[in-house]
Design a protein around this motif. Structure first.
Motif, short mmCIF file in Angstrom:
data_model
loop_
_atom_site.label_atom_id
_atom_site.label_comp_id
_atom_site.label_asym_id
_atom_site.label_seq_id
_atom_site.Cartn_x
_atom_site.Cartn_y
_atom_site.Cartn_z
N MET A 1 0.84 -1.19 0.00
CA MET A 1 0.00 0.00 0.00
C MET A 1 0.89 1.25 0.00
O MET A 1 1.80 1.35 0.81
CB MET A 1 -0.87 -0.01 1.26
CG MET A 1 -1.76 1.18 1.37
SD MET A 1 -2.94 0.96 2.69
CE MET A 1 -3.60 -0.64 2.33
N THR A 2 0.62 2.16 -0.92
CA THR A 2 1.46 3.36 -1.01
C THR A 2 1.03 4.38 0.04
O THR A 2 -0.15 4.69 0.16
CB THR A 2 1.36 3.99 -2.41
OG1 THR A 2 1.68 3.00 -3.38
CG2 THR A 2 2.31 5.17 -2.56
N MET A 3 2.00 4.88 0.80
CA MET A 3 1.67 5.87 1.81
C MET A 3 1.55 7.26 1.21
O MET A 3 2.08 7.52 0.12
CB MET A 3 2.68 5.87 2.96
CG MET A 3 4.11 5.89 2.60
SD MET A 3 4.65 4.33 1.92
CE MET A 3 5.39 3.47 3.25
N THR A 4 0.85 8.11 1.93
CA THR A 4 0.69 9.50 1.49
C THR A 4 1.19 10.41 2.60
O THR A 4 0.83 10.24 3.77
CB THR A 4 -0.80 9.81 1.21
OG1 THR A 4 -1.25 8.96 0.16
CG2 THR A 4 -0.99 11.27 0.79
N ILE A 5 2.01 11.37 2.21
CA ILE A 5 2.47 12.35 3.18
C ILE A 5 1.95 13.73 2.76
O ILE A 5 1.51 13.90 1.62
CB ILE A 5 4.02 12.37 3.31
CG1 ILE A 5 4.67 12.89 2.02
CG2 ILE A 5 4.54 10.98 3.62
CD1 ILE A 5 6.15 13.22 2.18
N TYR A 62 1.33 11.55 7.76
CA TYR A 62 1.66 10.27 7.10
C TYR A 62 0.45 9.37 7.19
O TYR A 62 -0.09 9.14 8.27
CB TYR A 62 2.84 9.65 7.86
CG TYR A 62 3.28 8.29 7.41
CD1 TYR A 62 4.38 8.14 6.56
CD2 TYR A 62 2.66 7.14 7.89
CE1 TYR A 62 4.82 6.87 6.19
CE2 TYR A 62 3.10 5.87 7.51
CZ TYR A 62 4.17 5.76 6.67
OH TYR A 62 4.62 4.51 6.30
N GLU A 63 -0.02 8.90 6.05
CA GLU A 63 -1.17 7.98 6.03
C GLU A 63 -0.77 6.70 5.31
O GLU A 63 -0.18 6.75 4.22
CB GLU A 63 -2.34 8.63 5.30
CG GLU A 63 -2.96 9.81 6.04
CD GLU A 63 -3.68 10.74 5.08
OE1 GLU A 63 -4.82 10.44 4.72
OE2 GLU A 63 -3.07 11.75 4.68
N GLU A 64 -1.11 5.61 5.93
CA GLU A 64 -0.80 4.29 5.35
C GLU A 64 -1.96 3.38 5.73
O GLU A 64 -2.09 3.00 6.89
CB GLU A 64 0.53 3.78 5.93
CG GLU A 64 1.01 2.49 5.33
CD GLU A 64 2.37 2.08 5.90
OE1 GLU A 64 2.78 2.59 6.96
OE2 GLU A 64 3.02 1.23 5.27
N GLY A 65 -2.82 3.07 4.77
CA GLY A 65 -4.02 2.30 5.09
C GLY A 65 -4.86 3.06 6.11
O GLY A 65 -5.13 4.24 5.93
N ASP A 66 -5.21 2.38 7.21
CA ASP A 66 -6.03 3.07 8.21
C ASP A 66 -5.18 3.71 9.31
O ASP A 66 -5.71 4.16 10.33
CB ASP A 66 -7.08 2.13 8.81
CG ASP A 66 -6.45 0.87 9.40
OD1 ASP A 66 -5.20 0.82 9.48
OD2 ASP A 66 -7.20 -0.03 9.80
N LEU A 67 -3.88 3.77 9.09
CA LEU A 67 -2.99 4.43 10.06
C LEU A 67 -2.71 5.87 9.62
O LEU A 67 -2.32 6.12 8.49
CB LEU A 67 -1.66 3.67 10.17
CG LEU A 67 -0.60 4.33 11.05
CD1 LEU A 67 -1.01 4.28 12.53
CD2 LEU A 67 0.75 3.64 10.86
N ALA A 68 -2.91 6.82 10.52
CA ALA A 68 -2.54 8.21 10.25
C ALA A 68 -1.63 8.68 11.37
O ALA A 68 -1.94 8.50 12.55
CB ALA A 68 -3.79 9.08 10.17
N LEU A 69 -0.49 9.24 11.00
CA LEU A 69 0.49 9.70 11.99
C LEU A 69 0.83 11.16 11.76
O LEU A 69 0.76 11.65 10.63
CB LEU A 69 1.78 8.88 11.88
CG LEU A 69 1.71 7.39 12.21
CD1 LEU A 69 3.05 6.73 11.92
CD2 LEU A 69 1.31 7.18 13.67
N PHE A 70 1.26 11.83 12.82
CA PHE A 70 1.87 13.15 12.69
C PHE A 70 3.12 13.14 13.57
O PHE A 70 3.41 12.14 14.22
CB PHE A 70 0.88 14.26 13.09
CG PHE A 70 0.40 14.19 14.51
CD1 PHE A 70 -0.62 13.34 14.89
CD2 PHE A 70 0.99 14.99 15.48
CE1 PHE A 70 -1.06 13.29 16.21
CE2 PHE A 70 0.56 14.95 16.81
CZ PHE A 70 -0.47 14.09 17.16
#
Ligand code: GTB
Length: 216
Positions: A1-5, A62-70
């Motif tokens: 899965m490609t992450m999005t920043i 940073y988003e990867e699937g259902d994970l969102a981080l800051f």
């Protein structure tokens, strides 16, 4: 899965790679993971959709699937823990590398950021030069200590790691201050890091955003 920043649509650093998305881009390039970038304006960053990702209305996220981080440090740690190449396998060496990641953001970065904030907020005030001298003294104390510890080593603790990404990116924020050249070992350290192909790819990618923008 490609992450999005996320990154600035129009970065105030004018493509110098000083905004914190650069750390995340660099880490993703080091581990060879493709990523998407969603560009956001200052206005968008303060709206509910972005605040749900980043409660302080900032980049990067940073988003990867259902994970969102800051928080760039947490994002780098996540990347380094999930993809090989940015943290040592040995448990103690890994713990030391993580320690250096914290040292970069909690010990080295605050006075360096204070210097910029003082310039923006007090640059026209009569006390500015005196305050700047105090901040620069704090910065030099930390640079003296960091330089002594680095010595003639290439990287902070053995092999290149996420800690070096964090530390080099923090040190780069001193570029316009003229202070870093007083520290030949730290200057060589940042130059060594900038020669890494992953750094160059990340830098070019963020620069391309600036040059593509109107007026860039
Ligand atoms: N602790 C957070 C993290 O590490 O992720 C801090 C994130 C942060 O400060 N983000 C900044 C931001 O979104 C961009 S990087 N600011 C917008 C706002 O707060 O409204 C800081 C930055 C900005 C500009 C330059 N520059 O022009 O050279 C360098 C660094």
């Amino acid at each position: 899965m490609t992450m999005t920043i996320t990154a600035f649509e129009s970065s105030p650093d004018r493509g110098r790679g000083l905004a914190r998305d650069m750390r995340v881009r660099w880490a993703l390039e080091e581990v060879g993971q493709p990523y998407n970038v969603r560009l956001v304006s200052f206005k968008t960053m303060k709206q509910p959709a972005h605040l749900a990702l980043q409660p302080f209305g900032q980049i990067p996220t940073y988003e990867e699937g259902d994970l969102a981080l800051f928080e760039s440090g947490a994002i780098l740690l996540h990347i380094a823990e999930h993809y090989p190449g940015l943290l040592p396998d040995d448990a103690n060496a890994r713990a030391r590398a993580i320690t250096w990641m914290f040292a970069a953001v909690s010990t080295m970065e605050p006075p360096i950021v204070d210097r910029e904030i003082a310039r923006f907020t007090e640059g026209d005030k009569p006390w500015y030069e005196e305050h700047l001298a105090m901040i620069d003294k704090r910065i030099r104390t930390r640079l003296d200590q960091l330089s002594a510890r680095l010595g003639d080593a290439d990287w902070l603790d053995g092999a290149f790691s996420a800690a070096d990404i964090m530390m080099v990116h923090v040190l780069r924020r001193l570029e316009s201050s003229g202070i870093l050249p007083e520290y030949p070992k730290l200057s060589a350290y940042t130059e060594r890091a900038r020669e890494r192909p992953a750094y160059k790819r990340a830098f070019e990618a963020q620069l391309a955003v600036f040059t593509a923008a109107p007026g860039g």
